[in-house]
Scaffold this motif. Structure first.
Motif, PDB file in Angstrom:
ATOM      1  N   GLY A 384       0.790  -1.224   0.000  1.00  0.00           N
ATOM      2  CA  GLY A 384       0.000   0.000   0.000  1.00  0.00           C
ATOM      3  C   GLY A 384       0.823   1.275   0.000  1.00  0.00           C
ATOM      4  O   GLY A 384       0.445   2.254   0.654  1.00  0.00           O
ATOM      5  N   VAL A 440      -4.009   2.161  -0.948  1.00  0.00           N
ATOM      6  CA  VAL A 440      -4.471   1.250   0.111  1.00  0.00           C
ATOM      7  C   VAL A 440      -5.698   0.475  -0.362  1.00  0.00           C
ATOM      8  O   VAL A 440      -5.816  -0.735  -0.131  1.00  0.00           O
ATOM      9  CB  VAL A 440      -4.773   2.036   1.403  1.00  0.00           C
ATOM     10  N   SER A 443      -4.554  -2.103  -2.761  1.00  0.00           N
ATOM     11  CA  SER A 443      -3.883  -3.172  -2.021  1.00  0.00           C
ATOM     12  C   SER A 443      -4.892  -4.112  -1.369  1.00  0.00           C
ATOM     13  O   SER A 443      -4.723  -5.341  -1.383  1.00  0.00           O
ATOM     14  CB  SER A 443      -2.962  -2.563  -0.959  1.00  0.00           C
ATOM     15  N   GLN A 444      -5.941  -3.547  -0.812  1.00  0.00           N
ATOM     16  CA  GLN A 444      -6.962  -4.378  -0.165  1.00  0.00           C
ATOM     17  C   GLN A 444      -7.653  -5.296  -1.167  1.00  0.00           C
ATOM     18  O   GLN A 444      -7.934  -6.460  -0.865  1.00  0.00           O
ATOM     19  CB  GLN A 444      -7.978  -3.477   0.538  1.00  0.00           C
ATOM     20  N   ASP A 448      -7.338  -9.448  -1.158  1.00  0.00           N
ATOM     21  CA  ASP A 448      -8.600 -10.133  -0.851  1.00  0.00           C
ATOM     22  C   ASP A 448      -8.803 -11.258  -1.863  1.00  0.00           C
ATOM     23  O   ASP A 448      -9.456 -11.090  -2.892  1.00  0.00           O
ATOM     24  CB  ASP A 448      -9.758  -9.131  -0.905  1.00  0.00           C
TER      25      ASP A 448
END
Length: 527
Positions: A384, A440, A443-444, A448
């Protein structure tokens, strides 16, 4: 009593099923890597296969850039007709002119020429391996179950064909989309942008025209780029066989990207996305480095590296970076082996090698200054960290374009960059919170996922070993010629039928009209 028996039996059955579908133990894997940065991520999978009990053998040229031995695998070193100095000179020649701007399309042809020069020396090494009869005999009698290779160079694919073993390909992608073409994968120019086009997947009409023109240019470039590979395959495997035809036999393609990084596009069933495989694990920082970054305070620190192949630059260009770093409060860790000035800023730490992923995982990392290689991009995404990007050559320009279009990076042209534009770029990425927030979020999304990329790569590698390939995933398009693939024969037949029916209908109408008119005329005359 029945329930007491039932649960142990259920557990035993589940355990047996897991055992049956578990990893293949003790199978033999032959690895033909591509030297340089390509090896860095493949090595992760190679070590994991060794850790899981497979007998892994890596073929290593005696003159190598980055490939080294390990406890996780054994190596077979083969002689090559060039020395380490000659290999280093070839690499230096590739670096020449990286900081000189080329006008327009000239940059594309310069990149192609650099690539041809760099791969030529490694192709010579491949021929030396294939001519090494004692080693070839030894490898043939080993009874390998799978070839793991990067099809960026042809040697691994040739060996897989010679030894009659299935090949698993590990790659980011191939120039001219040869990986896509070899798999007969659809790639419509209407929404799949060509490399160097500067387009996204949502194109205006002029951009689609440009994309179409780039696809025509790509055909010419491919002919030049893969000419020596085609000659080598034709010589070693089958007269007239092309490299594209050879690699089309690959069982599984492990692709080091996903749709957080690349544009959404069609894929074939045997193409598996493992983007982010290189940033799965982090290690503690060395004590001196940890002390340096921990002491950066709220301002944090910046990681600056131009990849594994470029660690220096012209003195005048380096001075621009040093001058810019003096003007910011952040600390900087810079992988730099060039001429070191006497007045290096106190907030700058120069290193010959940087633990990039480990640094980016630190909570005080503010910006990642990078050339736009896929390894670095994924480490930035995984952790991130927004980026300031300086594309140099190859696919880096397209990689950077993908990141800037998502609003997680700022691009600077390193050729005409100044100290002022560099400082402005750094401040923009650091103080505009939108870059961090978007990164971010990206990145999530990337993290996931139901299965980690490394586990996915291991699964499909072991799947190929269990089933001696993956022929059920091979599409029937491989058995069709160009005419059949595009259904031109069917279209031609239907057009013929349509024209024939139309002609017969018209003829019938004319015949009926004549008959009717003829009868009426005869009737009037009789009256």
């Amino acid at each position: 009593m029945r329930s007491r028996v039932w649960f142990p039996l259920t557990g035993l059955l589940a355990w047996l099923c897991c055992l049956r579908l578990g990893p293949v133990q003790g199978e033999k894997v032959l690895v033909m890597p591509v030297d340089g940065s390509h090896w860095l991520s493949m090595k992760i999978l190679v070590k994991e296969l060794g850790r899981r009990g497979h007998e892994v053998t890596v073929l290593v040229p005696e003159s190598s850039l980055l490939i080294q031995g390990s406890d996780s695998y054994k190596t077979e070193v083969y002689k090559v007709p060039y020395t380490q100095d000659e290999l280093d000179k070839s690499l230096n020649k590739l670096r020449e002119g990286l900081f000189d701007q080329q006008p327009g399309l000239a940059d594309l042809f310069v990149n192609v020429n650099r690539l041809v020069q760099f791969t030529s020396i490694q192709s010579v090494g491949c021929e030396a391996l294939l001519d090494n009869e004692p080693l070839m005999t030894k490898l043939r009698t080993e009874g390998f179950d799978m070839m793991l290779t990067d099809p960026f160079l042809p040697c691994g694919s040739i060996l897989a064909r010679m030894f009659s073993i299935p090949a698993v390909y590990f790659l980011r992608g191939l120039p001219c989309e040869l990986d896509i073409k070899a798999n007969k994968c659809p790639s419509p120019v209407s929404y799949v942008p060509k490399f160097f086009s500067g387009n996204t997947d949502r194109m205006s009409f002029p951009e689609r025209v440009k994309n179409m023109m780039m696809s025509f240019l790509e055909s010419y470039i491919c002919t030049v780029l893969y000419q020596k590979f085609d000659e080598l395959v034709s010589k070693r495997i089958q007269d007239g066989m092309s490299y594209k035809e050879l690699i089309s036999e690959g069982a599984i393609w492990l692709l080091r990207y996903d749709f957080v990084f690349d544009w959404p596009k069609p894929l074939m069933p045997n193409m598996v996305l493992i983007g982010g495989i290189n940033c799965a694990k982090t290690a503690p920082l060395p004590a001196d480095l940890k002390e340096f970054v921990d002491a950066s305070g709220d301002d944090g620190f910046i990681v600056f590296t131009l990849g594994s192949m470029v660690s220096d630059m012209p003195e005048a260009k380096a001075k621009q970076f040093f001058d810019a770093f003096r003007q910011i409060p952040q600390r900087v860790i810079w992988r730099y082996t060039g001429e070191i000035p006497k007045d290096v800023p106190k907030n700058v730490k120069l290193m010959k090698w940087v633990p990039q992923n480990d640094l980016l995982a630190h909570p005080k990392a503010k910006v990642f200054m990078t050339h736009g290689g896929s390894h670095g991009i994924y480490e930035g995404v995984c952790n991130g960290v927004p980026m300031l990007m300086f594309p140099l050559f190859g696919d880096q320009g397209d990689n950077v374009h993908r990141m800037t279009s998502r609003g997680v990076a700022v691009k600077l042209n390193i050729f005409d960059m100044t100290t002022e534009t560099l400082v402005d770029g750094l401040k923009k990425v650091i103080y505009d919170k939108g870059y961090k927030e978007r990164m971010v979020g990206l990145s999530q999304i990337h993290l996931d996922r139901p299965v980690e990329p490394l586990d996915l790569a291991v699964f499909w590698s072991e799947f190929v070993m269990r089933h001696k390939g993956a022929s059920h995933l091979r599409v029937a398009a491989h058995d069709l010629n160009w005419f059949q693939y595009h259904s031109l024969d069917v279209i031609g037949f239907l057009v013929f039928v349509f024209v024939a029916v139309l002609w017969l209908t018209l003829k019938s109408c004319l015949f009926c009209t004549r008959k009717c008119c003829g009868k009426r005329g005869a009737k009037k005359k009789s009256e």
